[in-house]
Enzyme design. Sequence first.
Site, PDB file in Angstrom:
ATOM      1  N   ASP A 248       0.827  -1.199   0.000  1.00  0.00           N
ATOM      2  CA  ASP A 248       0.000   0.000   0.000  1.00  0.00           C
ATOM      3  C   ASP A 248       0.862   1.251   0.000  1.00  0.00           C
ATOM      4  OD1 ASP A 248       0.672   0.568   2.736  1.00  0.00           O
ATOM      5  OD2 ASP A 248      -0.746  -1.016   3.290  1.00  0.00           O
ATOM      6  N   LYS A 270      -4.945   2.522   0.198  1.00  0.00           N
ATOM      7  CA  LYS A 270      -5.008   2.927   1.595  1.00  0.00           C
ATOM      8  C   LYS A 270      -4.271   4.209   1.848  1.00  0.00           C
ATOM      9  CE  LYS A 270      -6.034  -0.196   5.166  1.00  0.00           C
ATOM     10  NZ  LYS A 270      -5.053  -1.082   5.757  1.00  0.00           N
ATOM     11  N   MET A 383      -1.259   9.094  12.450  1.00  0.00           N
ATOM     12  CA  MET A 383      -2.456   9.557  11.736  1.00  0.00           C
ATOM     13  C   MET A 383      -3.020  10.817  12.390  1.00  0.00           C
ATOM     14  SD  MET A 383      -4.126   5.768  11.264  1.00  0.00           S
ATOM     15  CE  MET A 383      -3.607   5.185  12.883  1.00  0.00           C
TER      16      MET A 383
HETATM   17  N1  SAH Z   1       2.058   0.271  10.914  1.00  0.00           N
HETATM   18  C1  SAH Z   1       2.583   1.594  10.713  1.00  0.00           C
HETATM   19  C2  SAH Z   1       1.575   2.669  11.026  1.00  0.00           C
HETATM   20  C3  SAH Z   1       0.379   2.677  10.158  1.00  0.00           C
HETATM   21  S1  SAH Z   1      -0.731   3.961  10.541  1.00  0.00           S
HETATM   22  C4  SAH Z   1       3.851   1.769  11.556  1.00  0.00           C
HETATM   23  O1  SAH Z   1       4.154   0.932  12.389  1.00  0.00           O
HETATM   24  O2  SAH Z   1       4.559   2.754  11.333  1.00  0.00           O
HETATM   25  C5  SAH Z   1      -0.247   5.171   9.370  1.00  0.00           C
HETATM   26  C6  SAH Z   1       0.426   6.331  10.043  1.00  0.00           C
HETATM   27  O3  SAH Z   1       1.771   6.027  10.333  1.00  0.00           O
HETATM   28  C7  SAH Z   1       0.521   7.567   9.183  1.00  0.00           C
HETATM   29  O4  SAH Z   1      -0.684   8.294   9.204  1.00  0.00           O
HETATM   30  C8  SAH Z   1       1.636   8.323   9.859  1.00  0.00           C
HETATM   31  O5  SAH Z   1       1.178   8.968  11.025  1.00  0.00           O
HETATM   32  C9  SAH Z   1       2.539   7.199  10.304  1.00  0.00           C
HETATM   33  N2  SAH Z   1       3.668   7.022   9.368  1.00  0.00           N
HETATM   34  C10 SAH Z   1       3.946   5.936   8.641  1.00  0.00           C
HETATM   35  N3  SAH Z   1       5.064   6.112   7.927  1.00  0.00           N
HETATM   36  C11 SAH Z   1       5.506   7.332   8.208  1.00  0.00           C
HETATM   37  C12 SAH Z   1       6.630   8.116   7.822  1.00  0.00           C
HETATM   38  N4  SAH Z   1       7.544   7.652   6.941  1.00  0.00           N
HETATM   39  N5  SAH Z   1       6.776   9.351   8.323  1.00  0.00           N
HETATM   40  C13 SAH Z   1       5.890   9.847   9.215  1.00  0.00           C
HETATM   41  N6  SAH Z   1       4.803   9.163   9.613  1.00  0.00           N
HETATM   42  C14 SAH Z   1       4.633   7.924   9.146  1.00  0.00           C
END
Ligand code: SAH
Length: 462
Positions: A248, A270, A383
């Site tokens: 995604d 997504k 998020m």
């Molecule tokens: N499973 C993922 C999170 C999924 S929820 C994890 O463990 O990181 C999705 C959220 O993750 C996004 O809205 C953002 O807040 C955060 N996120 C994911 N990748 C990111 C990145 N490279 N930089 C900043 N925020 C990130």
Amino acid sequence: MDYLPICLKLQGHKVLLVGGGIVATRKARLLHRAGAVLDVLAPNITEELAELLGEGGNHYSTVWANQPLQGYRAIIAATPDRAVNREVSEAAQRQHIPVNVVDDPDLCSFIIPAIVDRTPLVMAISSSGSSPVLARRVRSDIESRYPEGYADVARFLGERREQLANVVTEERERRLFWEHLIDETELVPALLAQQTARAQALFDAALANRDGTQRGAVYLIGAGPGDPDLMTFKALRLLQRADVVLYDRLVGPGIVEMARRDAEKMYVGKQRAEHAMPQSEINATLLSLAQQGKRVARLKGGDPFIFGRGGEEIEGLMAAGVEFEVVPGITAASGAACYGGIPLTHRDYAQSVRFITGHTRNYTLDLTWADYLNPSETLVFYMGLAGLSIIAQSLIGAGRDPETPTAVVEKATLPQQRVLAATLATIEERVAQEQPQAPTLLIIGDVVRLHPTLGWYDGVSA
Ligand code: SAH
């Protein structure tokens, strides 16, 4: 790609070498190893070169004067005279014969890469002429990773291809067999240790018990926050075994490309408010692909069990008895913290850290704000951008200090990373000015003070 690497068959074919000095001799050695029949055009040639001519090869002791070139599979010009080299190159290219001029990429229709020779396994490394030194550096890495014994490994496997093809007619099943043998048995270590009998026993055993190699499976893989280097070894290994890859928006660029080239790649979307494929459909797809016997890599951004709905994706698999594995990944909070120079805990500033979802439903957030007031606890909101205003105001309203240092980390660990630092009271304004793009992570707490001193990663530090 500036050049397509191909492996040219020269066994028994004629190659013309123009030039007879040390440089030409070096090339002659290589051509000789590849079984080429050499003709050399040069007034004088080295002794070694004379030996390398071998059977069927000729030495024409004249200078280049537009001699006919028919019948040559390739031509190499290695004279010290650039004008001569150019003429040879032009004549060859007029006749569409591949030509290489040593150390002169402009005159080449093909270039000769740095080579790691573990025949029948041959690895070629080219920098497309941009840095031969770098190519050689990479070559020495590969040389140490694949010692001489890999020649035996490749030969052992090659000698059994036909036998397997007679027993297993389906191409995919054969591939799974070889992967199982190479990745999951002691065959390679045995061959590297010269234990051929043991290797043969392992091969026979794998052949006798083939069933285990064809079952479908799902690998739920945490791909980390973006930088492909932050994948784990296990993530990479399982990704490269997959027949199908589901990924995604949060999976960093360059990661999907590490899958097998022939693997089917499915984008399942997504992004906030843009669900390319609903969760229920993703779950059903995983199940059905695995039941067809496919190996499926489901790549998730960050860690699959942190706001990743990873639990839901494997529930159905578990119920249906499908084999699966879950591979942890570096979560966005760790990525943003390390690359942003914001330790999530610190002796002087924070003794605990909380990961919180800032995902809003109907513009409200159902959180118990009174739990988040401890000044020595770092808060990380995933998020959280759309709900930033609610988050900041609710925390202040509940009693957290408006001066609490606060940062939005945009595209953490990617080259476009930005850290927007402010306070709880001013972060909204900062975000309105800078307009960061998803994904972003919100970090609140005194540890954010450390960013100006510890922020080491350029991206752009704002
Ligand atoms: N499973 C993922 C999170 C999924 S929820 C994890 O463990 O990181 C999705 C959220 O993750 C996004 O809205 C953002 O807040 C955060 N996120 C994911 N990748 C990111 C990145 N490279 N930089 C900043 N925020 C990130």
